[in-house]
Design a protein around this motif. Structure first.
Motif, PDB file in Angstrom:
ATOM      1  N   GLY A  48      -9.013 -28.950 -12.125  1.00 40.85           N
ATOM      2  CA  GLY A  48      -9.027 -27.662 -11.514  1.00 40.85           C
ATOM      3  C   GLY A  48      -9.912 -26.530 -11.973  1.00 40.85           C
ATOM      4  O   GLY A  48     -11.033 -26.916 -12.926  1.00 40.85           O
ATOM      5  N   SER A  49      -9.553 -25.309 -12.162  1.00 43.02           N
ATOM      6  CA  SER A  49     -10.486 -24.163 -12.481  1.00 43.02           C
ATOM      7  C   SER A  49     -10.475 -23.943 -14.022  1.00 43.02           C
ATOM      8  O   SER A  49      -9.194 -24.092 -14.377  1.00 43.02           O
ATOM      9  CB  SER A  49     -10.109 -22.996 -11.824  1.00 43.02           C
ATOM     10  N   PHE A 142      -0.885 -28.649 -16.473  1.00 37.61           N
ATOM     11  CA  PHE A 142      -0.829 -29.313 -15.320  1.00 37.61           C
ATOM     12  C   PHE A 142       0.548 -29.581 -14.946  1.00 37.61           C
ATOM     13  O   PHE A 142       1.364 -29.985 -15.858  1.00 37.61           O
ATOM     14  CB  PHE A 142      -2.034 -30.421 -15.538  1.00 37.61           C
ATOM     15  N   LYS A 261      -6.032 -31.200  -8.824  1.00 41.41           N
ATOM     16  CA  LYS A 261      -6.536 -29.963  -9.017  1.00 41.41           C
ATOM     17  C   LYS A 261      -5.634 -29.082  -9.928  1.00 41.41           C
ATOM     18  O   LYS A 261      -5.925 -27.778 -10.316  1.00 41.41           O
ATOM     19  CB  LYS A 261      -6.697 -29.052  -7.926  1.00 41.41           C
ATOM     20  N   SER A 262      -4.550 -29.706 -10.670  1.00 45.52           N
ATOM     21  CA  SER A 262      -3.603 -28.706 -11.565  1.00 45.52           C
ATOM     22  C   SER A 262      -4.172 -28.640 -12.959  1.00 45.52           C
ATOM     23  O   SER A 262      -3.348 -27.659 -13.732  1.00 45.52           O
ATOM     24  CB  SER A 262      -2.163 -29.095 -11.456  1.00 45.52           C
ATOM     25  N   SER A 264      -5.954 -27.022 -15.126  1.00 43.62           N
ATOM     26  CA  SER A 264      -6.690 -25.759 -15.230  1.00 43.62           C
ATOM     27  C   SER A 264      -6.135 -25.000 -16.440  1.00 43.62           C
ATOM     28  O   SER A 264      -5.161 -25.321 -17.357  1.00 43.62           O
ATOM     29  CB  SER A 264      -6.314 -25.286 -13.881  1.00 43.62           C
ATOM     30  N   THR A 268      -5.641 -20.719 -10.114  1.00 35.60           N
ATOM     31  CA  THR A 268      -4.764 -21.476  -9.046  1.00 35.60           C
ATOM     32  C   THR A 268      -5.293 -22.625  -8.467  1.00 35.60           C
ATOM     33  O   THR A 268      -6.753 -22.698  -8.230  1.00 35.60           O
ATOM     34  CB  THR A 268      -4.801 -20.270  -7.713  1.00 35.60           C
ATOM     35  N   SER A 269      -4.560 -23.632  -8.281  1.00 34.83           N
ATOM     36  CA  SER A 269      -5.073 -24.843  -7.798  1.00 34.83           C
ATOM     37  C   SER A 269      -5.419 -24.713  -6.273  1.00 34.83           C
ATOM     38  O   SER A 269      -4.891 -24.151  -5.560  1.00 34.83           O
ATOM     39  CB  SER A 269      -4.090 -25.964  -8.103  1.00 34.83           C
ATOM     40  N   ASP A 270      -6.553 -25.548  -5.976  1.00 37.30           N
ATOM     41  CA  ASP A 270      -6.562 -25.808  -4.686  1.00 37.30           C
ATOM     42  C   ASP A 270      -6.026 -27.150  -3.907  1.00 37.30           C
ATOM     43  O   ASP A 270      -6.749 -27.867  -3.144  1.00 37.30           O
ATOM     44  CB  ASP A 270      -8.082 -25.727  -4.280  1.00 37.30           C
ATOM     45  N   GLY A 271      -5.158 -27.911  -4.786  1.00 36.64           N
ATOM     46  CA  GLY A 271      -4.727 -29.188  -4.316  1.00 36.64           C
ATOM     47  C   GLY A 271      -4.228 -29.149  -3.051  1.00 36.64           C
ATOM     48  O   GLY A 271      -3.563 -28.030  -2.552  1.00 36.64           O
ATOM     49  N   THR A 278      -2.414 -24.053  -0.137  1.00 34.29           N
ATOM     50  CA  THR A 278      -2.905 -24.259  -1.475  1.00 34.29           C
ATOM     51  C   THR A 278      -1.356 -24.291  -2.205  1.00 34.29           C
ATOM     52  O   THR A 278      -0.572 -23.744  -1.924  1.00 34.29           O
ATOM     53  CB  THR A 278      -3.555 -23.281  -1.956  1.00 34.29           C
ATOM     54  N   VAL A 281      -0.436 -22.555  -9.074  1.00 31.72           N
ATOM     55  CA  VAL A 281      -0.114 -22.977 -10.383  1.00 31.72           C
ATOM     56  C   VAL A 281       0.828 -21.735 -11.293  1.00 31.72           C
ATOM     57  O   VAL A 281       0.079 -20.832 -11.289  1.00 31.72           O
ATOM     58  CB  VAL A 281      -1.106 -23.750 -11.260  1.00 31.72           C
TER      59      VAL A 281
END
Length: 330
Positions: A48-49, A142, A261-262, A264, A268-271, A278, A281
């Motif tokens: 993720g980010s 995550f 995508k979690s 991070s 905020t995840s984009d999973g 979306t 998280v």
């Protein structure tokens, strides 16, 4: 079986059935697994980010077919729609319906010394994904779900499959608000649902011999969505080791699902979810120096039995009284 034990089983069965009704999950829908043993592909799926991965550090160890990428998890009721799965057997076996009480693939793969350190028995059939990363914000977290075929009959036994998320050598797969590792013996509804459960508010029964299956997934039980997290990490490189293994023998497989995508640093995840929204998280919380339970997530939690007990009759009674099969070991 005593009256109180019967109604305990009934309430858990009713809660699970009502969950399916309220969430729209049906036996016709199922999680989909694509086996994948490529470490870089698995890491990219959960990345993720705010996190930078050292690609040269990625190390996957496990049997062929023991891991993979899943989709449609929400339709099967696990609370996570997409991500990776690491198992002690065959990843593809996670797909529903749950038509066997003891799904097993013996990979004849070695165990893991870090997992051995969490229990008193030796591990086997380990699956491990390890890599180094840096975090921009100083935090990492995550989302994940633990599931096992060893529910409910091997609760409080030595056959207790184990997993851990070792951040710089320390396990961060903990029950919210505690320092207790998540495991079959620490999150359950009781042995065969007939004894007092442990942290049962986090547990979802899916055992065919205990009123199920209620969810379109092979495993006989699984946890709610948990968040592994660590705050205030020093700058520079850190190591995460995601590991799961059978304990003592190779029977009755287990798995851990990690949300796409979690992984991070707090953004905020984009999973993807089933409806294209979306998945936010939650921000980590510290409570007296212990990582506290995260805020409520947009996941598919099982309703409290007291809410739905009056909605259904006692037609489950016959199936709830069936005896569990006995596990044989060498």
């Amino acid at each position: 079986m005593t009256t109180s034990k019967f109604f305990k089983k009934l309430s858990i069965a009713v809660a699970s059935t009502a969950f399916m009704s309220l969430s729209g999950a049906t036996i016709a829908q199922a999680i989909s697994i694509t086996p994948n043993n490529n470490g870089e592909a698995l890491v990219n799926e959960i990345l993720g980010s705010g996190i930078t991965i050292d690609l040269d550090s990625i190390n996957y160890r496990g049997a062929n077919g023991a891991s993979g990428i899943f989709t449609d998890g929400l339709s099967s009721g696990i609370g996570i729609d997409q991500g990776i799965i690491l198992t002690t057997g065959k990843a593809k076996d996670a797909e529903g319906p749950n038509d066997l009480d003891k799904t097993t693939t013996e990979n004849n793969y070695r165990g893991d010394p870090d997992l051995d350190g969490l229990i008193t028995e030796k591990t086997k059939d380990a699956t491990i994904l390890e890599f180094e990363f840096e975090t921009q914000g100083g935090n990492v977290f995550f989302n994940y779900v633990f599931a096992s075929e060893e529910y409910n009959e091997f609760v409080d036994s030595k056959f207790n499959d184990v997993f851990g998320f070792f951040l710089n050598g320390e396990n961060i797969a903990l029950i919210p608000g505690t320092t207790t590792p998540v495991a079959i013996n620490t999150v359950n509804g009781g042995k065969n649902l007939e004894t007092n459960g442990s942290n049962s508010e986090f547990f979802n029964n899916n055992d065919p011999s205990d009123g199920g299956p209620f969810f379109d997934i092979e495993y006989d039980g699984f946890t709610n969505v948990f968040t592994a997290q660590a705050l205030g990490l020093a700058s520079g490189s850190h190591t995460i080791k995601l590991a799961i293994a059978d304990t003592k023998d190779q029977g009755w497989d287990s798995a851990v699902f990690i949300q796409a995508k979690s992984f991070s640093d707090g953004g905020t995840s984009d999973g993807d979810t089933s409806d294209g929204d979306t998945q936010d998280v939650p921000e980590p919380i510290i409570d007296g120096g212990i990582l506290a339970e995260p805020p409520a997530q947009d996941t598919e939690d099982v309703p409290e039995p007291s809410i739905v007990i009056g909605l259904l009759g006692v037609g489950f009674a016959g199936s709830l009284l069936k005896k569990k099969s006995t596990k044989s070991h060498n």
